[in-house]
Design an enzyme around this catalytic site. Structure first.
Site, mmCIF file in Angstrom:
data_model
loop_
_atom_site.group_PDB
_atom_site.id
_atom_site.type_symbol
_atom_site.label_atom_id
_atom_site.label_comp_id
_atom_site.label_asym_id
_atom_site.label_seq_id
_atom_site.Cartn_x
_atom_site.Cartn_y
_atom_site.Cartn_z
ATOM 1 N N GLU A 1 -1.089 -1.448 -4.579
ATOM 2 C CA GLU A 1 -2.450 -0.768 -4.694
ATOM 3 C C GLU A 1 -1.956 0.335 -5.973
ATOM 4 O O GLU A 1 -1.128 1.090 -5.757
ATOM 5 C CB GLU A 1 -2.907 -0.222 -3.757
ATOM 6 C CG GLU A 1 -4.303 0.416 -3.633
ATOM 7 C CD GLU A 1 -4.989 0.683 -2.395
ATOM 8 O OE1 GLU A 1 -5.544 -0.097 -1.691
ATOM 9 O OE2 GLU A 1 -4.659 1.741 -1.663
ATOM 10 N N ASP B 1 -1.990 0.896 7.309
ATOM 11 C CA ASP B 1 -1.482 0.866 5.898
ATOM 12 C C ASP B 1 -0.910 -0.572 5.815
ATOM 13 O O ASP B 1 -0.908 -1.153 4.588
ATOM 14 C CB ASP B 1 -0.298 2.061 5.853
ATOM 15 C CG ASP B 1 -0.655 3.101 6.258
ATOM 16 O OD1 ASP B 1 -1.240 3.755 5.094
ATOM 17 O OD2 ASP B 1 -0.526 3.895 6.918
ATOM 18 N N ASP C 1 1.012 -1.192 -0.136
ATOM 19 C CA ASP C 1 -0.066 0.096 -0.116
ATOM 20 C C ASP C 1 0.871 1.205 0.079
ATOM 21 O O ASP C 1 1.444 1.731 0.916
ATOM 22 C CB ASP C 1 -0.795 0.010 1.451
ATOM 23 C CG ASP C 1 -1.767 1.274 1.302
ATOM 24 O OD1 ASP C 1 -2.068 1.709 0.180
ATOM 25 O OD2 ASP C 1 -2.349 1.504 2.335
#
Length: 184
Positions: free
Chosen positions: A72, A145, A12
């Site tokens: 992502e 996160d 992420d």
């Protein structure tokens, strides 16, 4: 015959905090091996943040030897400068994977959330809660996160099991328009 377990490194990306999660697929089930954060935000200089992200990503790949990286994709934002910085951060992480010939797969945030919670607009807290309940995570001390990075890795596993959608055509003229080289 047992297949070699597949290791997926989920990322992420962020230039203040980047989450990572290592998931291994054993007997067709995701097992969360590790998760954490990289914190380049402690550097005031953006280029030092990028250097830190790249070096830490290289270290993670060398240590964990993932078979694939799931990252992502940046979402659309109104602040162009923030998007540019996020894209650069994602790029240096991807460069680390490419340096070690680790294949990269990108997933939109909506797809990641949909894969984990069934809701594309789920909050980070909802994603973490689902991961905690479904995969029996004892705690989420590593932060949202890190849990988002685990979600990206599990999303990759889930998406690999789905058949590819065939191209759809509205009618014959739509087919011709989309495939000019196939019609004589």
């Amino acid at each position: 015959m047992n297949q070699k377990p597949l290791k997926i490194l989920g990322i992420d990306p962020g230039t203040t905090v980047t989450g990572y999660g290592l998931v291994e697929i054993r007997n067709n089930q995701p097992v969360i091996l590790n998760m954490g954060t990289l914190v380049p935000g402690r550097y005031s200089d953006h280029y030092q943040r990028l250097k830190h992200l790249h070096e830490r990503a290289l270290h993670l790949i060398e240590e964990y030897r993932p078979d694939v990286m799931a990252i992502e994709a940046p979402f659309y934002g109104k602040n162009v400068q923030s998007m540019l910085k996020l894209g650069r951060g994602q790029g240096v992480i991807m460069a680390a994977a490419l340096h070690h010939s680790v294949p990269i797969h990108e997933y939109a945030p909506l797809l990641v959330k949909q894969s984990i919670t069934g809701m594309g607009r789920a909050s980070k807290q909802q994603v973490a809660y689902f991961l905690q309940k479904v995969y029996h995570l004892a705690d989420l001390d590593h932060g949202l996160d890190a849990s988002d990075a685990v979600a990206v890795a599990i999303c990759h596993f889930i998406q690999q099991g789905k058949p590819q959608k065939n191209k759809e055509y509205k009618n014959w003229s739509d087919f011709v328009k989309k495939n000019p080289g196939r019609v004589k």
